[in-house]
Design a protein around this motif. Structure first.
Motif, PDB file in Angstrom:
ATOM      1  N   VAL A   2     -88.654  79.688 -47.568  1.00  0.00           N
ATOM      2  CA  VAL A   2     -88.582  78.265 -47.240  1.00  0.00           C
ATOM      3  C   VAL A   2     -89.913  77.586 -47.562  1.00  0.00           C
ATOM      4  CG1 VAL A   2     -88.465  76.655 -45.294  1.00  0.00           C
ATOM      5  CG2 VAL A   2     -86.789  78.487 -45.493  1.00  0.00           C
ATOM      6  N   THR A   3     -89.827  76.450 -48.224  1.00  0.00           N
ATOM      7  CA  THR A   3     -91.013  75.694 -48.631  1.00  0.00           C
ATOM      8  C   THR A   3     -91.202  74.476 -47.728  1.00  0.00           C
ATOM      9  OG1 THR A   3     -89.812  74.226 -50.128  1.00  0.00           O
ATOM     10  CG2 THR A   3     -90.544  76.367 -51.023  1.00  0.00           C
ATOM     11  N   PRO A   4     -92.381  73.862 -47.758  1.00  0.00           N
ATOM     12  CA  PRO A   4     -92.556  72.613 -47.010  1.00  0.00           C
ATOM     13  C   PRO A   4     -91.549  71.541 -47.412  1.00  0.00           C
ATOM     14  CG  PRO A   4     -94.685  73.505 -47.608  1.00  0.00           C
ATOM     15  CD  PRO A   4     -93.665  74.348 -48.315  1.00  0.00           C
ATOM     16  N   ALA A   5     -91.186  71.506 -48.700  1.00  0.00           N
ATOM     17  CA  ALA A   5     -90.173  70.534 -49.125  1.00  0.00           C
ATOM     18  C   ALA A   5     -88.839  70.804 -48.433  1.00  0.00           C
ATOM     19  CB  ALA A   5     -90.008  70.585 -50.645  1.00  0.00           C
ATOM     20  N   ASP A   6     -88.463  72.085 -48.282  1.00  0.00           N
ATOM     21  CA  ASP A   6     -87.236  72.433 -47.560  1.00  0.00           C
ATOM     22  C   ASP A   6     -87.312  71.969 -46.113  1.00  0.00           C
ATOM     23  OD1 ASP A   6     -86.108  73.828 -49.754  1.00  0.00           O
ATOM     24  OD2 ASP A   6     -87.148  75.676 -49.181  1.00  0.00           O
ATOM     25  N   VAL A   7     -88.464  72.170 -45.488  1.00  0.00           N
ATOM     26  CA  VAL A   7     -88.648  71.771 -44.090  1.00  0.00           C
ATOM     27  C   VAL A   7     -88.371  70.280 -43.938  1.00  0.00           C
ATOM     28  CG1 VAL A   7     -90.345  71.527 -42.235  1.00  0.00           C
ATOM     29  CG2 VAL A   7     -90.291  73.626 -43.616  1.00  0.00           C
ATOM     30  N   ARG A   8     -88.857  69.500 -44.878  1.00  0.00           N
ATOM     31  CA  ARG A   8     -88.671  68.045 -44.811  1.00  0.00           C
ATOM     32  C   ARG A   8     -87.217  67.654 -45.081  1.00  0.00           C
ATOM     33  NH1 ARG A   8     -93.653  68.674 -48.216  1.00  0.00           N
ATOM     34  NH2 ARG A   8     -95.394  68.477 -46.752  1.00  0.00           N
ATOM     35  N   VAL A   9     -86.590  68.296 -46.053  1.00  0.00           N
ATOM     36  CA  VAL A   9     -85.194  67.982 -46.376  1.00  0.00           C
ATOM     37  C   VAL A   9     -84.291  68.279 -45.183  1.00  0.00           C
ATOM     38  CG1 VAL A   9     -83.217  68.753 -47.753  1.00  0.00           C
ATOM     39  CG2 VAL A   9     -85.389  68.232 -48.872  1.00  0.00           C
TER      40      VAL A   9
END
Length: 247
Positions: A51-58
């Protein structure tokens, strides 16, 4: 009923192994929510292996209060590249809960909890920082741990029991000793005013036995086994099967 939070890390692992956007983690989260889960868990790491920071935001945008959002991670792992650090991510997306885990890059997966008797002074300011932004704070611990009253005093609200040793003993055919240790640990934590979560290697096979041994179990976070079982049973059916066990 014990809340089921589905950990989506393995969806990201599968996606990252090929590149691109498939399987789509937002679609997976939506499917789990529609199937009735009470929460979504992610565990971003600085090396962004899943999981990436972009995933966390999405996912934060997708949830919008529909279910609880739990972000796990090492609060002492510094910013690196696109990873801003656990506290900064939490400031951005304001999850319902953060689960503090002492993992490092060299670990394939989380394999131990904090020692609250030794780590309490180090944890105190970081717990206060997460509480200040409105996050419920849970700390990953091992069965047999101590220091629960001290943890409650610095603002910790829950512990998450690292259930790997129980799952291993269950697979070997006799988990009575481990269950007794987990039950005692949960009881002592609850007496100190902490709610009790659990996670790691829990599965459809072993979850019911574990839940029966832990009265008042607040939440389980399940990812690896659930996603593996979903390959055969389908994601919706698997989430519903877990909910049936927990009910």
């Amino acid at each position: 009923m014990t809340l089921l939070s589905v950990n989506l890390n393995k969806i990201a692992v599968l996606r990252n192994s090929r590149g691109g956007n498939e399987p789509d983690i937002a679609t997976a989260a939506h499917t789990c929510i529609e199937a009735g889960c009470g929460g979504i868990t992610v565990h971003p790491r600085p090396d962004m292996r899943h999981v990436t920071p972009a995933d966390v935001r999405v996912i934060a945008g997708l949830l919008r209060g529909r279910v609880e959002y739990n972000i796990e991670g090492n609060p002492f792992a510094g910013a690196r590249g696109a990873y801003p650090g656990l506290l900064e991510l939490a400031r951005e997306v304001r999850p319902n809960q953060v689960t503090l885990v002492p993992d490092g890059d060299g670990q394939i997966t989380s394999d131990h909890g904090f020692d609250l008797t030794k780590d309490i002074d180090t944890l105190k300011p970081i717990v206060a920082a997460f509480r200040e932004i409105g996050c419920r704070v849970s700390v990953f611990v091992d069965a047999g741990g101590e220091g629960f009253a001290e943890a409650a005093a610095i603002g910790v609200q829950r512990i998450e029991l690292y259930t790997g040793p129980y799952a291993e003993a269950f697979a070997e055919g006799d988990a009575r000793k481990e269950l007794a240790a987990f039950s005692d640990t949960a009881r002592r934590a609850q007496q100190a005013g902490l709610a009790v979560n659990a996670g790691h290697d829990l599965s459809q096979a072993n979850l019911g036995t574990f839940k029966s041994a832990i009265p008042g179990l607040a939440e389980v976070s399940i990812g690896h086994a659930l996603i593996g079982e979903a390959l055969y049973q389908g994601l919706t059916n698997t989430v519903k099967a877990y909910l049936e066990i927990l009910s």
